[in-house]
Scaffold this active site. Structure first.
Site, PDB file in Angstrom:
ATOM      1  N   GLU A 184      -2.279   1.282  -4.826  1.00 46.09           N
ATOM      2  CA  GLU A 184      -2.648   2.481  -5.574  1.00 46.09           C
ATOM      3  C   GLU A 184      -1.617   2.893  -6.613  1.00 46.09           C
ATOM      4  OE1 GLU A 184      -5.007   2.576  -1.780  1.00 46.09           O
ATOM      5  OE2 GLU A 184      -2.927   2.165  -2.300  1.00 46.09           O
TER       6      GLU A 184
ATOM      7  N   GLU B   2      -3.231  21.745   9.041  1.00 47.36           N
ATOM      8  CA  GLU B   2      -3.835  20.648   8.312  1.00 47.36           C
ATOM      9  C   GLU B   2      -4.890  21.179   7.341  1.00 47.36           C
ATOM     10  OE1 GLU B   2      -3.758  17.657   7.535  1.00 47.36           O
ATOM     11  OE2 GLU B   2      -2.489  16.540   8.944  1.00 47.36           O
TER      12      GLU B   2
ATOM     13  N   ILE C 280       0.009   8.885   1.990  1.00 49.48           N
ATOM     14  CA  ILE C 280       0.745  10.067   2.408  1.00 49.48           C
ATOM     15  C   ILE C 280       0.415  10.343   3.865  1.00 49.48           C
ATOM     16  CG2 ILE C 280       1.148  12.527   1.981  1.00 49.48           C
ATOM     17  CD1 ILE C 280       0.123  12.066  -0.882  1.00 49.48           C
ATOM     18  N   HIS C 281       1.438  10.497   4.690  1.00 50.99           N
ATOM     19  CA  HIS C 281       1.248  10.710   6.120  1.00 50.99           C
ATOM     20  C   HIS C 281       2.018  11.943   6.593  1.00 50.99           C
ATOM     21  CE1 HIS C 281      -0.792   6.871   7.103  1.00 50.99           C
ATOM     22  NE2 HIS C 281      -0.109   6.416   6.068  1.00 50.99           N
ATOM     23  N   ARG C 282       1.599  12.457   7.728  1.00 51.18           N
ATOM     24  CA  ARG C 282       2.273  13.579   8.376  1.00 51.18           C
ATOM     25  C   ARG C 282       3.534  13.055   9.057  1.00 51.18           C
ATOM     26  NH1 ARG C 282      -2.030  16.318  11.943  1.00 51.18           N
ATOM     27  NH2 ARG C 282      -1.028  15.454  13.785  1.00 51.18           N
TER      28      ARG C 282
ATOM     29  N   ASP D  81       0.836  -1.187   0.000  1.00 55.15           N
ATOM     30  CA  ASP D  81       0.000   0.000   0.000  1.00 55.15           C
ATOM     31  C   ASP D  81       0.873   1.240   0.000  1.00 55.15           C
ATOM     32  OD1 ASP D  81      -2.840   1.071   0.351  1.00 55.15           O
ATOM     33  OD2 ASP D  81      -1.773   2.129   1.934  1.00 55.15           O
TER      34      ASP D  81
END
Length: 490
Positions: free
Chosen positions: A233, A289, A168-170, A165
């Site tokens: 994806e 955010e 996109i993460h912080r 997988d």
């Protein structure tokens, strides 16, 4: 002729050929606040505090403390620019992605011995290794809890099934080899992979690829149910480009990375090791955010222990502003595709198009353009709105309009709400539904009626003309002509 784009560099070179889509500066910029502050005025858009606007992407060639390491921002901060980069009509991007989901092309391992992303290698075992000196990370504002990697493609595989997988993460940089990784509870597949590995007492090997083909950044925004666990994806990006995304084996962990990325961080998410997200400043803040507010620091974030950083020669760092139009592009366009697919399966031919406007942050609001062709279509517009909520769990509000309304012009949408909507009969409330915890109104101290942070009242605003009255709502019929006869330079 369609542009040949397969990495960040080819994307930038293409944008340089299009007036108004690219800019650069040689004036020194401080990554602590100035990178984002300057771009706020140039082209951030989205939910960024005004004044802001849509403008070109921007490359900083002179970043303080990082000579020869430029930073690019705003690559996707315009729907028109996303259209250029994906070689498609901006108004039809949701359809492009919906088609790509249904004809995936899986990524492949490159046969190159020295892929571009590994032209330069820094290992954690090297003397003086420090990611803070290698990667020009930045803060969005002076009150951020630390410096962030905002647009890194996190890629991992399930420790048992091998399913992969990308999301996109912080990512907040803490020490010379530690990065915290924020996971929205229950919303991301890599989060589930990490939890499983932790239950088994195992680290989760992972790569973070930064500076990649924009098609990958858009594809990474898909979520379930459109892309369930086991759906990679990267195959959507492959379908968009008509060829497989090339991957490379990481050098220090059992993971893969994007072969032509500008930067790759290799490492492991360590089981049972957590830190407060604002450990660097201890001020209670994370970074801005998508809703437009400074996000609260998570009190407990998993830690990515970095084992290596690899780069291309003269790498280009890519970053974005959290509440910018760039974030809306990455989150909102895949949402549009998911809704189009879900509604088309249930009621073919009735949903003309849909749009996630900047005001909705790419997640909270969608406008549905619905066509009623016969009496039995009355009421189906509301069913389409319910399906939209099913297609994307973090959606909060749906506005439904007729096919004669330009959904990409919010003035036209709001006009429909003023003339085709009555609040007492055309508003449908669905209270007590899980949504997204970053909405500051989804708190028990805002609304004591909700049971937990992240629960909301989802709402449908039906601004469509009742089918029986459609004959009374024709818009003023102007002549169709070409104004260039009168104003040639228009």
């Amino acid at each position: 002729m369609a542009a040949k784009i397969n990495d960040l560099r080819s994307a930038i070179e293409y944008l340089k050929t299009i007036p108004g889509q690219y800019a650069e500066t040689d004036v020194e910029v401080d990554p602590w606040g100035e990178v984002s502050a300057v771009y706020k005025y140039i082209g951030a858009g989205g939910t960024v505090v005004r004044p802001t606007k849509e403008g070109p992407m921007l490359v900083y060639n002179n970043v303080k403390g990082f000579p020869g390491r430029p930073v690019a921002i705003g690559v996707l901060a315009s729907r028109k620019r996303v259209g250029y980069l994906l070689n498609h009509d901006p108004d039809r991007l949701g359809f492009l992605l919906a088609d790509a989901v249904q004809r995936p092309i899986n990524p492949v391992l490159t046969d190159e011995k020295n892929p571009p992303c590994q032209e330069v290698v820094y290992k954690a075992t090297d003397p003086g290794f420090d990611i803070r000196k290698i990667i020009p990370t930045s803060t969005n504002t002076p009150v951020d809890g630390g410096s962030y990697i905002t647009i890194g493609m996190a890629y991992a595989k399930d420790v048992e099934t091998g399913e992969k997988d990308i999301t996109i993460h912080r990512l907040c940089v803490h020490t010379e080899d530690e990065i915290s990784m924020f996971f929205t509870p229950g919303a991301r597949h890599i989060g589930a992979m990490r939890e499983k590995a932790e239950r088994l007492g195992k680290p989760l090997p992972i790569s973070i690829s930064i500076g990649v083909d924009p098609a990958i950044e858009i594809a990474a925004g898909f979520e379930p149910p459109t892309t369930p666990i086991g759906y990679d994806e990267l195959s959507i990006a492959g379908a968009i480009r008509g060829e497989a995304v090339k991957m490379a084996k990481c050098l220090t962990v059992d993971a893969e990375c994007i072969a032509n990325a500008e930067y790759v961080i290799e490492g492991e998410l360590i089981p049972d090791y957590y830190v407060r997200e604002d450990r660097v400043k201890e001020n209670g803040n994370a970074m801005p955010e998508f809703p437009g507010y400074v996000g609260p620091a998570a009190p407990k974030c998993p830690v990515l222990k970095v084992t290596a950083v690899t780069t291309r020669k003269d790498p280009i760092m890519q970053t974005c502003i959290g509440p910018s139009e760039e974030h809306r592009s990455m989150a909102g366009i895949p949402t549009e595709a998911s809704i189009l697919m879900m509604v088309e399966k249930a009621m073919p031919g009735r949903l003309v198009n849909c749009y996630t406007p900047p005001a909705g942050c790419g997640k909270y609001l969608v406008v549905l353009q619905f066509k009623k062709s016969q009496p039995s279509d009355e009421g189906r517009q509301r069913q389409a709105a319910l399906l939209a909520f099913s297609a994307f769990a973090e959606l909060k509000n749906v506005i439904v309009v007729d096919e004669d309304v330009d959904i990409f012009d919010m003035n036209d949408v709001l006009w429909a709400m003023q003339t085709r909507y009555q609040g007492d009969i055309d508003t449908i409330f669905i209270p007590g539904v899980r949504c997204h915890p970053l909405d500051p109104s989804e708190r028990t101290d805002y609304n004591p009626m909700i049971r937990d942070t992240g629960i909301t009242c989802k709402t449908i605003f039906d601004a469509t003309v009742p089918f029986a009255l459609k004959g009374h709502y024709g818009r003023a019929p102007f002549l169709e002509l070409d104004p260039k006869k009168w104003v040639p330079d228009l």
